[in-house]
Design an enzyme around this catalytic site. Structure first.
Site: not given
Ligand SMILES: NC(=O)c1ccc[n+]([C@@H]2O[C@H](COP(=O)([O-])OP(=O)(O)OC[C@H]3O[C@@H](n4cnc5c(N)ncnc54)[C@H](OP(=O)(O)O)[C@@H]3O)[C@@H](O)[C@H]2O)c1
Length: 351
Positions: A148, A179, A201, A234, A241, A330
């Site tokens: 991000c 994030g 990061e 953070r 960001h 996001t």
């Molecule tokens: N947040 C940001 O600003 C941002 C920005 C850029 C990139 N990212 C990347 O985007 C991805 C998601 O980030 P997030 O912030 O949305 O994370 P998050 O809020 O922790 O959400 C994780 C999601 O993945 C699912 N999950 C976890 N383990 C799994 C598994 N083994 N098999 C299948 N599903 C699984 C969870 O499902 P359940 O609820 O069903 O367990 C949940 O829906 C990450 O790789 C992160 O690094 C995030």
């Protein structure tokens, strides 16, 4: 034109929710499947801890969340918002089964045959898909968007990289809590505090920036050759960001030329009129105290898809400059960039 059906993997998470909300009225794409791990088997509307002010899209409330397995998914395209460890193992299985996978996860970003793309910056890198399919014997493929903070940084750097010979970039980030996903950083750690460390990061910003701004030569990316140092913090903001940037060039820097390059910057998504492309990928502000996280994170004709740049000023000598940038982590930093990439892939016939 028939709408393409989309499966969202990791649909309950911070990024997954943002994807679902941005696709609610999308002209080309329609969410058909949601997948998860702990949420699998439950109705999305019941199991999701919805964090956005717009409610859960009506069409998704009663969808049953599927386990994240290719045989449980029927879709033209997969948007992945899986944690990196899960993505490492799961995304190749989907690609092998013939799905085009556009991923927000870091797992495959630095693999030589995987495109790492910000559509305004390096759209030509999607051609790596060809070599990936051939080399791995896949019908489908994996294409990724960057970290991000990196997405926002490279958007601002692209017109400068075209204008100048960049020697060195030093960037310090102030990154919002969203994030870190949900539940993310414990409230007792972040309220009234700044944490000067975000795992892996800084390495991601340093490595990904050079791949994205690198040149596609045949079927390989020749990385850009300047150096990048990142310090990531953070801070207790929700979304957005903020990044302070110091840049050194080989030649003298004319700030007026820099202003023009930033203001005039447009990319292929603007030329193609892709649905999620903002009119101005970069918004330049002249006030002495902008951008600000709360005021500018939703900037642009597609809210949250533009990066705001401000406080443009000289660095320590005539070959350097400094500025501040802000991007929504996001939206432009994840869901929106992945959707824009999927639009580009569709417009160019890869999907
Ligand atoms: N947040 C940001 O600003 C941002 C920005 C850029 C990139 N990212 C990347 O985007 C991805 C998601 O980030 P997030 O912030 O949305 O994370 P998050 O809020 O922790 O959400 C994780 C999601 O993945 C699912 N999950 C976890 N383990 C799994 C598994 N083994 N098999 C299948 N599903 C699984 C969870 O499902 P359940 O609820 O069903 O367990 C949940 O829906 C990450 O790789 C992160 O690094 C995030």
């Amino acid at each position: 034109m028939r709408k393409l059906s989309v499966a969202v993997m990791g649909a309950t998470g911070v990024v997954g929710q943002r994807i679902c909300s941005m696709l609610a009225d999308h002209p080309w794409f329609e969410v058909s499947t949601l997948t998860g791990r702990t949420s699998a088997g439950k109705r999305y509307g019941e199991v999701v801890n919805w964090l956005l002010p717009t409610g859960v899209p009506e069409s998704l409330v009663n969808i049953r969340v599927e386990p994240t397995e290719p045989e449980r998914v029927e879709a033209d395209l997969v948007l992945s918002a899986l944690p990196s460890a899960a993505a490492r193992e799961i995304e190749p299985r989907f690609a092998e089964e013939g799905f085009p996978v556009v991923s927000n996860a870091s797992a495959h970003r630095m693999e030589a045959d995987v495109p790492l793309v910000v559509p305004e910056v390096n759209p030509e890198h999607v051609e790596l898909v060809e070599a990936q399919r051939r080399g791995r014997g896949w019908e489908g493929f994996i294409a990724t968007d960057p970290n991000c903070s990196t997405i926002n940084l490279v958007l601002a750097l692209k017109p400068l990289h075209d204008l100048l010979t960049i020697k060195k970039v030093i960037v310090t980030t102030m990154q919002a809590v969203s994030g870190a996903g949900y539940p993310g950083v414990p409230s007792l750690s972040i309220i009234d505090n700044v944490i000067p460390y975000i795992e892996r990061e800084e390495e991601k910003m340093q490595r990904e920036t050079l791949k994205i701004l690198g040149r596609l030569e045949g079927e390989k990316v020749k990385e850009a050759s300047f150096s990048v140092a990142a310090s990531c913090n953070r801070v207790p903001t929700l979304d957005g960001h903020l990044e302070t940037v110091y840049l050194e060039a080989e030649e003298e820097v004319d700030l007026e030329e820099v202003r023009e390059a930033l203001r005039g910057f447009r990319g292929l998504p603007q030329e193609l009129g892709l649905p999620t492309a903002p009119e101005n990928p970069i918004i330049l502000r002249e006030e002495r105290d902008r951008p600000q996280t709360r005021l500018d994170r939703m900037a642009g004709s597609v809210p949250g898809m533009s990066v705001t740049v401000g406080r443009l000023r000289p660095g320590i000598d005539e070959r350097s400059l400094q500025f501040v940038l802000l991007g929504h982590n996001t939206i432009r930093g994840a869901a929106g960039c992945a959707i824009l990439l999927a639009e580009l892939l569709r417009a160019q016939g890869w999907i």
